[in-house]
Design an enzyme around this catalytic site. Sequence first.
Site, PDB file in Angstrom:
ATOM      1  N   TYR A 400       4.550  36.084   4.168  1.00 30.69           N
ATOM      2  CA  TYR A 400       3.525  35.965   3.133  1.00 30.69           C
ATOM      3  C   TYR A 400       2.148  35.809   3.780  1.00 30.69           C
ATOM      4  CZ  TYR A 400       0.675  34.129  -0.616  1.00 30.69           C
ATOM      5  OH  TYR A 400      -0.348  33.935  -1.478  1.00 30.69           O
ATOM      6  N   GLU A 401       2.082  34.865   4.777  1.00 32.81           N
ATOM      7  CA  GLU A 401       0.836  34.635   5.500  1.00 32.81           C
ATOM      8  C   GLU A 401       0.310  35.935   6.117  1.00 32.81           C
ATOM      9  OE1 GLU A 401       1.819  30.148   7.030  1.00 32.81           O
ATOM     10  OE2 GLU A 401       1.138  31.635   8.476  1.00 32.81           O
ATOM     11  N   LEU A 402       1.246  36.652   6.730  1.00 27.02           N
ATOM     12  CA  LEU A 402       0.880  37.904   7.411  1.00 27.02           C
ATOM     13  C   LEU A 402       0.300  38.911   6.419  1.00 27.02           C
ATOM     14  CD1 LEU A 402       0.942  39.652  10.001  1.00 27.02           C
ATOM     15  CD2 LEU A 402       3.245  40.337   9.382  1.00 27.02           C
ATOM     16  N   GLY A 405      -3.060  37.799   5.152  1.00 23.24           N
ATOM     17  CA  GLY A 405      -4.008  37.941   6.274  1.00 23.24           C
ATOM     18  C   GLY A 405      -4.400  39.393   6.470  1.00 23.24           C
TER      19      GLY A 405
END
Length: 487
Positions: A400-402, A405
Amino acid sequence: MNCRELPLTLWVLIFVSTAESCTSRPHITVVEGEPFYLKYCSCSPAHEIETTTKCWYKSSGSQERVELNPRSSSRIALHGCALEFWPVELNDTGSYSFQMENYTQKWKLNVIRRNKHSCFTERQVTSKTVEVKKFLQITCENSYYQTLVNSTSLYKNCKKLLENNKNPMIKKNAELEDQGYYSCVHFLHHNGKLFNITKTFNITIVEDRSNIVPVLLGPKLNHVAVELGKDVRLNCSALLNEDDVVYWMFGEENGSDPNIHEEKEIRIMTSEGKWHASKVLRIENIGENNLNVLYNCTVASTGGTDTKSFILVRKADMADIPGHVFTKGMIIAVLILVAVVCLVTVCVIYRVDLVLFYRHLMRRDETLTAVVDEIHSLIEKSRRLIIVLSKSYMSNEVRYELESGLHEALVERKIKVILIEFTPVTDFTFLPQSLKLLKSHRVLKWKADKSLSYNSRFWKNLLYLMPAKTVKPGRDKSEVLPVLSES
Ligand SMILES: *[C@@H]1O[C@H](CO)[C@@H](O)[C@H](O)[C@H]1NC(C)=O
Ligand SMILES: *[C@@H]1O[C@H](CO)[C@@H](O)[C@H](O)[C@H]1NC(C)=O
Ligand SMILES: *[C@@H]1O[C@H](CO)[C@@H](O)[C@H](O)[C@H]1NC(C)=O
Ligand SMILES: *[C@@H]1O[C@H](CO)[C@@H](O)[C@H](O)[C@H]1NC(C)=O
Ligand SMILES: *[C@@H]1O[C@H](CO)[C@@H](O)[C@H](O)[C@H]1NC(C)=O
């Protein structure tokens, strides 16, 4: 201006008829074993009668001349103004003379061997050339022996065509297959013995000979580069008809030049029955007087003439660009081309090293313009997003972060992404779709187990993808190098 003309070469076919009443040729060749006669040419009917005194003499080699009469040899007979041989033999070779009152005539006789393996003797053939579709006539006649001839046969290439005929003959339109040796064999009886007289025609059939307009081959004006004192051969060649002539013409103000020679003409028949002639003019020991004058070669026929000219020029006057200058120019051009190609190739291969060297040289620092003092907007001061891919690290949260980002980087901020493949990724399905849009040169592969040296290609490539920044001298390099590990 005198003109030099060559004697015309003539190709006249002499058809020697056997119907010769007197022997006019002074040199005669005859085949052994055949009836033969010599006859005085100015014999009037009054002379023919027996009462006029006629003498025949023979001389051969160093021998004294001897008188000939039927008593001297059983093979010899006198008949009017003729001396007859029944038959002629090899030892009859020699000089013969006839005397009557104060008239005299001389002959030289050469008796040759009969070819035992053929129906004719090659040296005794009469050649005749006939064009395709033209009239071909072969007649077997012998007027002198006519009354004595019992029968005559006609052979083609020694195979009998016509037999037991008084005067066999062929009359037709010529075809190529008609080519061959035609032998007329006359059989006659004399004193109870059978003799034969063979006359052979060598018939050659050629292609159509309708006249062409003759042409000289090659350009009309030829400049020939020569050196003084050397020799030159000017070759003039033409396509022409059999009866056409080729000759050279040139000015001879001061009489004929002993250094100029015309060589013998060479002729070759083409397959179409035309002729290819070439005639060479040889100029020896070339002098100033031979330069810049016209040497003309002309072909002449009833249909017209064609002329071409040769001019001798000094070798140096000839070339606009001297040969060695031209060669040097070519070499330099090729070398420059090779150098350019090499330079471009080197630039492509060492692109990364060259850019890094340039940055170092110019002390460029792109990071200086970035906003550095705002801690809360960490992303804002980022110029690059480095993603280190490792499958074991790919949990749902990280994913999710990736993705967010990446969205930030690619869509909103347009930060450049660098992807480092840490372990070989065989299955890319777990990766966000947007990562696949990355250009291939922005994906770096970490292949080694241990940390690589600062000079390695991996770090150079990473540095290349990073914004330019001057590395302060004196700083320990290990401080700068990140250490990658699996944990
Ligand atoms: C013609 O005569 C010669 C001898 O004089 C003989 O050898 C030859 O076979 C004869 N030719 C023919 C066709 O009979
Ligand atoms: C017959 O004629 C052909 C063509 O002209 C020539 O090549 C050949 O030598 C001649 N044969 C003889 C025996 O003269
Ligand atoms: C040719 O000679 C033979 C005999 O030698 C004779 O029988 C024949 O009739 C003669 N033919 C002619 C046309 O004279
Ligand atoms: C002259 O040139 C022709 C061709 O153009 C060639 O066939 C011939 O052999 C040459 N003659 C000489 C003597 O060089
Ligand atoms: C050679 O030919 C040229 C051009 O056809 C002509 O002007 C010249 O008079 C000729 N020279 C001789 C020597 O025949």
